[in-house]
Design an enzyme around this catalytic site. Structure first.
Site, PDB file in Angstrom:
ATOM      1  N   LYS A 176      17.005 -23.834 -13.999  1.00  0.00           N
ATOM      2  CA  LYS A 176      15.779 -23.275 -14.331  1.00  0.00           C
ATOM      3  C   LYS A 176      15.780 -21.673 -14.449  1.00  0.00           C
ATOM      4  O   LYS A 176      15.055 -21.115 -15.397  1.00  0.00           O
ATOM      5  CB  LYS A 176      14.682 -23.564 -13.028  1.00  0.00           C
ATOM      6  CG  LYS A 176      14.323 -24.977 -13.115  1.00  0.00           C
ATOM      7  CD  LYS A 176      13.559 -25.540 -14.230  1.00  0.00           C
ATOM      8  CE  LYS A 176      13.360 -27.106 -14.367  1.00  0.00           C
ATOM      9  NZ  LYS A 176      12.889 -27.570 -15.664  1.00  0.00           N
ATOM     10  N   SER A 196      10.200 -23.399 -12.368  1.00  0.00           N
ATOM     11  CA  SER A 196       9.794 -24.058 -11.063  1.00  0.00           C
ATOM     12  C   SER A 196       9.818 -22.688  -9.984  1.00  0.00           C
ATOM     13  O   SER A 196      10.622 -21.775 -10.214  1.00  0.00           O
ATOM     14  CB  SER A 196      11.048 -24.930 -10.616  1.00  0.00           C
ATOM     15  OG  SER A 196      10.968 -25.048  -9.303  1.00  0.00           O
ATOM     16  N   TYR A 246      20.521 -27.685 -10.293  1.00  0.00           N
ATOM     17  CA  TYR A 246      19.229 -27.857 -10.904  1.00  0.00           C
ATOM     18  C   TYR A 246      18.517 -26.705 -10.805  1.00  0.00           C
ATOM     19  O   TYR A 246      17.654 -26.145 -11.901  1.00  0.00           O
ATOM     20  CB  TYR A 246      18.375 -28.908 -10.254  1.00  0.00           C
ATOM     21  CG  TYR A 246      16.762 -28.975 -10.630  1.00  0.00           C
ATOM     22  CD1 TYR A 246      16.311 -29.443 -11.632  1.00  0.00           C
ATOM     23  CD2 TYR A 246      16.129 -28.465  -9.410  1.00  0.00           C
ATOM     24  CE1 TYR A 246      14.948 -29.258 -11.968  1.00  0.00           C
ATOM     25  CE2 TYR A 246      14.938 -28.400  -9.615  1.00  0.00           C
ATOM     26  CZ  TYR A 246      14.240 -28.544 -10.905  1.00  0.00           C
ATOM     27  OH  TYR A 246      12.776 -28.642 -11.097  1.00  0.00           O
TER      28      TYR A 246
END
Ligand code: UFG
Length: 336
Positions: free
Chosen positions: A154, A125, A150
């Site tokens: 990544k 991302s 989160y």
């Protein structure tokens, strides 16, 4: 025929990628635990391509099952989507996010080694860049401290894969997505948010459909032309196609290093107000919205420099913001 494993293949981006893989003649096997997806998606995929992909409903945290899978199947490549993805939830349940997103990745990489399987495409991302100092964002922009667990998963996942490529035969590409939106133009598959949507486009389409009374625009005091935050919204079908290009690059040994990183966006920034007006134009729906305060953790602006991905993957977007918003709307109209 090459059999490609797609983890999270019933999710939003995963399902669209399965369709493009099948369209390109790949045989697809999906592993998905249905934690944030529905079994009906399998039928949606089949309706588009005429071919039902092989499906294994299990959780990638089940290490033994993952090992058995790689030992008993000949897998020519992995596209790894399966992960928890709600930013706010990750702040409340960090351990769940670290365990789920990192544990499943580690099990996949161990499984690949056990089954002598290569390569892997990883679903990363643009969140790894945080608020970049320079726009558009190139792949060598410095990575910033993650805003959420989160986002951190990544970043950490990229590092785990990178270290693994140095110590094994595994080759990898991380695709750093900007904001994926839209749905398949057939309206057979699309985004299925659980509960109240966090992301802009599902909230827009649900508001237009009368499911939500009003869209809140989070902040109009950002240092952008109209004061609302700017993102790079990419049609999910274009994004899916980038995975095919990345996979082919690795299968044909065209990669330059064992692990490569590409930004996947349109290169164009759109503000929240521009998205709202584009939606109204594309669908002839009037949207009820009001400006409210900023949402915690949001950045001002992010859009991709696409020069590297265009050149190296020979890929570029073909669909417009309006196409994506129209397809998202048609998908919304099909939901009960
Ligand atoms: N927004 C609103 N109202 C809403 C929802 C969103 O105004 O109801 C605004 C946000 O404030 C933001 C823009 O619309 O300015 C886009 O918001 P999204 O939630 O759709 O997307 P984000 O850019 O915040 O998040 C996306 C992904 C995350 C990822 C992040 C990285 O959804 O998974 O990009 O930058 F972590």
């Amino acid at each position: 025929m090459k059999k490609i494993l797609v983890t999270g293949g019933l999710g939003f981006i995963g399902s669209h990628t399965v369709v493009e893989l099948q369209n390109e003649g790949f045989e697809v096997v999906i592993i998905d635990n249905l934690s944030n997806s529905k079994i009906e998606v399998l039928q949606g995929i089949t309706n588009i391509t005429g071919k039902k992909p092989e499906f294994h409903p299990f959780d990638l945290l089940e290490k033994d099952k993952v090992q058995d899978f790689f030992k008993s199947n000949e897998i020519a490549g992995v596209i790894h989507f399966a992960a928890s993805k709600a930013v706010g939830e990750s702040v409340e349940k960090p351990l769940m996010y670290y365990e789920n997103n990192l544990g499943s990745l580690i099990n996949i990489l161990n499984g690949m080694q056990a089954g002598n399987c290569n390569p892997i495409i990883f679903s990363s991302s643009c969140t790894v860049y945080g608020q970049a100092d320079v726009l558009p964002i190139t792949e060598d922009a410095p990575l910033k401290l993650a805003e959420s667990p989160y986002g951190n998963t990544k970043k950490m996942s990229e590092e785990i894969i990178n270290d693994t490529t140095k110590a094994s035969n595994i080759q990898a590409i991380a695709l750093r997505y900007f904001n994926p939106i839209g749905a398949h133009p057939t309206a057979e598959i699309g985004e299925l948010p659980l509960g109240v949507p966090n992301n802009l486009i599902p909230f827009v389409t649900q508001t237009a459909a009368g499911i939500r009374p009003q869209l809140s625009v989070f902040g109009d005091d950002y240092p952008t032309p109209d004061g609302t935050a700017v993102r790079d919204y990419i049609h999910v079908v274009d994004l899916a196609k980038a995975h095919i290009a990345a996979l082919k690059r690795l299968l044909h040994n065209e990669n330059k290093t064992a692990m490569e990183f590409f930004n996947v966006g349109t290169g164009m920034g759109s503000s929240v107000l521009e998205v709202i007006h584009a939606f109204e134009n594309a669908t002839q729906q009037k949207l009820n919205y009001k400006i409210v305060g900023r949402r915690a953790g949001d950045i001002t602006a992010a859009y991709a420099d696409t020069a590297l991905v265009n050149k190296e993957l020979g890929w570029k977007t073909e669909l417009s913001l309006e196409d994506a918003l129209r397809d998202a709307w048609h998908w919304q109209l099909k939901q009960k």
